[in-house]
Design a protein around this motif. Structure first.
Motif, PDB file in Angstrom:
ATOM      1  N   GLN A  61       0.814  -1.221   0.000  1.00 30.10           N
ATOM      2  CA  GLN A  61       0.000   0.000   0.000  1.00 30.10           C
ATOM      3  C   GLN A  61       0.851   1.277   0.000  1.00 30.10           C
ATOM      4  O   GLN A  61       0.323   2.375  -0.038  1.00 30.10           O
ATOM      5  CB  GLN A  61      -0.928   0.032   1.231  1.00 30.10           C
ATOM      6  N   MET A  62       2.164   1.130   0.041  1.00 30.38           N
ATOM      7  CA  MET A  62       3.028   2.310   0.095  1.00 30.38           C
ATOM      8  C   MET A  62       3.227   2.896  -1.295  1.00 30.38           C
ATOM      9  O   MET A  62       3.460   2.170  -2.265  1.00 30.38           O
ATOM     10  CB  MET A  62       4.373   1.958   0.724  1.00 30.38           C
ATOM     11  N   VAL A  63       3.138   4.232  -1.378  1.00 30.06           N
ATOM     12  CA  VAL A  63       3.300   4.923  -2.660  1.00 30.06           C
ATOM     13  C   VAL A  63       4.443   5.931  -2.641  1.00 30.06           C
ATOM     14  O   VAL A  63       4.768   6.529  -3.664  1.00 30.06           O
ATOM     15  CB  VAL A  63       1.995   5.645  -3.075  1.00 30.06           C
ATOM     16  N   GLY A  64       5.081   6.131  -1.471  1.00 29.61           N
ATOM     17  CA  GLY A  64       6.168   7.092  -1.403  1.00 29.61           C
ATOM     18  C   GLY A  64       6.954   6.977  -0.116  1.00 29.61           C
ATOM     19  O   GLY A  64       6.458   6.462   0.895  1.00 29.61           O
ATOM     20  N   ALA A  65       8.214   7.433  -0.163  1.00 32.66           N
ATOM     21  CA  ALA A  65       9.088   7.395   1.009  1.00 32.66           C
ATOM     22  C   ALA A  65      10.174   8.458   0.842  1.00 32.66           C
ATOM     23  O   ALA A  65      10.341   9.026  -0.244  1.00 32.66           O
ATOM     24  CB  ALA A  65       9.724   6.019   1.167  1.00 32.66           C
ATOM     25  N   VAL A  66      10.917   8.718   1.916  1.00 29.94           N
ATOM     26  CA  VAL A  66      12.009   9.690   1.857  1.00 29.94           C
ATOM     27  C   VAL A  66      13.313   8.983   1.477  1.00 29.94           C
ATOM     28  O   VAL A  66      13.387   7.753   1.437  1.00 29.94           O
ATOM     29  CB  VAL A  66      12.173  10.421   3.206  1.00 29.94           C
ATOM     30  N   SER A  67      14.344   9.779   1.220  1.00 25.55           N
ATOM     31  CA  SER A  67      15.650   9.223   0.863  1.00 25.55           C
ATOM     32  C   SER A  67      16.188   8.347   1.995  1.00 25.55           C
ATOM     33  O   SER A  67      15.822   8.507   3.162  1.00 25.55           O
ATOM     34  CB  SER A  67      16.638  10.354   0.570  1.00 25.55           C
ATOM     35  N   PHE A  68      17.058   7.412   1.624  1.00 30.69           N
ATOM     36  CA  PHE A  68      17.670   6.434   2.535  1.00 30.69           C
ATOM     37  C   PHE A  68      16.681   5.385   3.048  1.00 30.69           C
ATOM     38  O   PHE A  68      17.003   4.630   3.961  1.00 30.69           O
ATOM     39  CB  PHE A  68      18.376   7.116   3.721  1.00 30.69           C
ATOM     40  N   SER A  69      15.488   5.329   2.473  1.00 32.82           N
ATOM     41  CA  SER A  69      14.561   4.238   2.786  1.00 32.82           C
ATOM     42  C   SER A  69      14.976   3.048   1.927  1.00 32.82           C
ATOM     43  O   SER A  69      14.530   2.902   0.795  1.00 32.82           O
ATOM     44  CB  SER A  69      13.118   4.660   2.489  1.00 32.82           C
ATOM     45  N   ASP A  70      15.842   2.212   2.491  1.00 23.89           N
ATOM     46  CA  ASP A  70      16.501   1.185   1.679  1.00 23.89           C
ATOM     47  C   ASP A  70      16.227  -0.249   2.123  1.00 23.89           C
ATOM     48  O   ASP A  70      16.826  -1.197   1.613  1.00 23.89           O
ATOM     49  CB  ASP A  70      18.009   1.428   1.672  1.00 23.89           C
ATOM     50  N   TYR A  71      15.329  -0.428   3.091  1.00 24.12           N
ATOM     51  CA  TYR A  71      15.031  -1.782   3.552  1.00 24.12           C
ATOM     52  C   TYR A  71      13.551  -1.925   3.823  1.00 24.12           C
ATOM     53  O   TYR A  71      12.944  -1.036   4.430  1.00 24.12           O
ATOM     54  CB  TYR A  71      15.818  -2.110   4.821  1.00 24.12           C
ATOM     55  N   PRO A  72      12.954  -3.043   3.344  1.00 22.86           N
ATOM     56  CA  PRO A  72      13.552  -4.110   2.533  1.00 22.86           C
ATOM     57  C   PRO A  72      13.878  -3.609   1.127  1.00 22.86           C
ATOM     58  O   PRO A  72      13.548  -2.461   0.797  1.00 22.86           O
ATOM     59  CB  PRO A  72      12.456  -5.173   2.515  1.00 22.86           C
ATOM     60  N   PRO A  73      14.513  -4.434   0.282  1.00 28.10           N
ATOM     61  CA  PRO A  73      14.904  -3.979  -1.059  1.00 28.10           C
ATOM     62  C   PRO A  73      13.772  -3.336  -1.854  1.00 28.10           C
ATOM     63  O   PRO A  73      14.011  -2.397  -2.619  1.00 28.10           O
ATOM     64  CB  PRO A  73      15.397  -5.268  -1.724  1.00 28.10           C
ATOM     65  N   ALA A  74      12.541  -3.792  -1.664  1.00 24.67           N
ATOM     66  CA  ALA A  74      11.412  -3.221  -2.406  1.00 24.67           C
ATOM     67  C   ALA A  74      11.216  -1.750  -2.081  1.00 24.67           C
ATOM     68  O   ALA A  74      10.681  -0.986  -2.900  1.00 24.67           O
ATOM     69  CB  ALA A  74      10.131  -3.995  -2.086  1.00 24.67           C
ATOM     70  N   ALA A  75      11.676  -1.311  -0.906  1.00 21.09           N
ATOM     71  CA  ALA A  75      11.514   0.092  -0.507  1.00 21.09           C
ATOM     72  C   ALA A  75      12.321   1.028  -1.401  1.00 21.09           C
ATOM     73  O   ALA A  75      11.974   2.199  -1.567  1.00 21.09           O
ATOM     74  CB  ALA A  75      11.932   0.268   0.950  1.00 21.09           C
ATOM     75  N   LYS A  76      13.409   0.523  -1.989  1.00 20.13           N
ATOM     76  CA  LYS A  76      14.253   1.357  -2.848  1.00 20.13           C
ATOM     77  C   LYS A  76      13.517   1.811  -4.105  1.00 20.13           C
ATOM     78  O   LYS A  76      13.901   2.799  -4.733  1.00 20.13           O
ATOM     79  CB  LYS A  76      15.517   0.591  -3.244  1.00 20.13           C
ATOM     80  N   LYS A  77      12.465   1.080  -4.488  1.00 21.58           N
ATOM     81  CA  LYS A  77      11.738   1.391  -5.712  1.00 21.58           C
ATOM     82  C   LYS A  77      10.639   2.430  -5.518  1.00 21.58           C
ATOM     83  O   LYS A  77      10.040   2.898  -6.480  1.00 21.58           O
ATOM     84  CB  LYS A  77      11.125   0.107  -6.281  1.00 21.58           C
ATOM     85  N   LEU A  78      10.362   2.799  -4.273  1.00 24.89           N
ATOM     86  CA  LEU A  78       9.282   3.755  -4.014  1.00 24.89           C
ATOM     87  C   LEU A  78       9.670   5.164  -4.472  1.00 24.89           C
ATOM     88  O   LEU A  78      10.823   5.576  -4.317  1.00 24.89           O
ATOM     89  CB  LEU A  78       8.963   3.791  -2.517  1.00 24.89           C
TER      90      LEU A  78
END
Length: 293
Positions: A61-78
């Protein structure tokens, strides 16, 4: 009359369904956050919140995040919406979130309050104890409608922490300096979650009594405290470089007994389930320090 009764019944049923779909939780600054239905477009404004949401089963359900959100790997694609220190409000609004998870002590509050003023639901996250990690998982799972995943993750984290607490309850105390940053030299006080991890493992934070959560300190103050162990997080996941400068102080107990330890920062410096991994590593290190005493 019968038509009127049926109409009233349908209205009541619709109201009941709406009430059943609505979800309310209390956030970490004791505000009630209510959604008409489970969130389907979530933005996290800290790497730790991103990790917690994924662990609670809400990654889809996540559509966005701030920089350095790197875990789990799927978070890097947000999609990125700025950094935790400076948000890109236009990017936030363009993603049309129905829930924003903010970091109360880390995000620029005027920017977050502006998002609130625009009518966006904001949950303030501020886990300070191990139990807060578990309750955060439970609350996020409720807000996202992913209880089956979130409740399991919360219980697994609680059980793991309880096992460590029981194992090291009677362990001999080890005085510890935890280095959270190099320039300026920084540590944590007794109210910080890292300090709870130290205590969990039978350690004593030598700077526990300082008033600031992550205080700046001097090299001289560390030498004066003369800890039995020094633990550092370093600049990366496998970079113990911050420990090397301490070796010049041969009379320091931590140096004399070779009790200079590295713990990957992502496992101890974010209030997420990964802290169980970091706490286990920390406990092993302090057990080694006891053996060398």
């Amino acid at each position: 009359m019968r038509v009127l009764r049926w109409g009233l019944l349908l209205t009541l049923l619709a109201m009941f369904d709406t009430a059943m779909a609505a979800v309310c939780v209390t956030d970490d600054i004791q505000r009630e956050v209510c959604l008409e239905k489970p969130a389907s477009r979530i933005i996290a404004l800290s790497p730790g919140a991103t990790e917690l949401l994924f662990a609670a089963g809400a990654g889809g359900q996540m559509v966005g995040a701030v920089s350095f959100s790197d875990y789990p790997p799927a978070a890097k694609k947000l999609p990125r919406v700025g950094s935790y220190k400076r948000l890109d409000l236009e990017a936030v609004l363009s993603l049309k979130p129905d829930l924003i998870v903010a970091w109360h002590s880390g995000n620029p509050l005027p920017q977050v309050e502006r998002l609130q003023a625009l009518g966006l639901p904001v949950y303030y996250s501020e886990p300070r104890r191990f139990e807060d990690v578990s309750t955060s998982l439970e609350r996020f799972a409720r807000l996202a409608g992913t209880q089956s995943v979130g409740l399991g993750a919360a219980e697994a984290f609680r059980s793991g922490i309880d096992a460590l607490r029981e194992r090291y309850a009677d362990a001999a105390k080890v005085s510890v300096f935890y280095q959270v940053w190099k320039e300026p030299l920084m540590t944590v006080n007794g109210k910080h979650l890292i300090s709870e991890a130290i205590q969990l493992c039978g350690g004593e934070n030598v700077f526990a009594d300082l008033p600031t959560l992550t205080p700046r300190i001097s090299q001289e103050s560390v030498l004066e405290k003369n800890p039995q162990a020094i633990v550092a997080g370093g600049m990366g996941e496998d970079d113990p470089g911050w420990l090397a400068p301490w070796r010049q102080f041969a009379s320091l107990r931590a140096v004399k007994n070779d009790n200079l330890f590295f713990v990957a920062p992502s496992t101890l410096q974010r209030p997420t389930p990964q802290m169980l991994i970091g706490a286990r590593a920390l406990c092993r290190h302090l057990e080694s320090a006891r053996a060398r005493h």
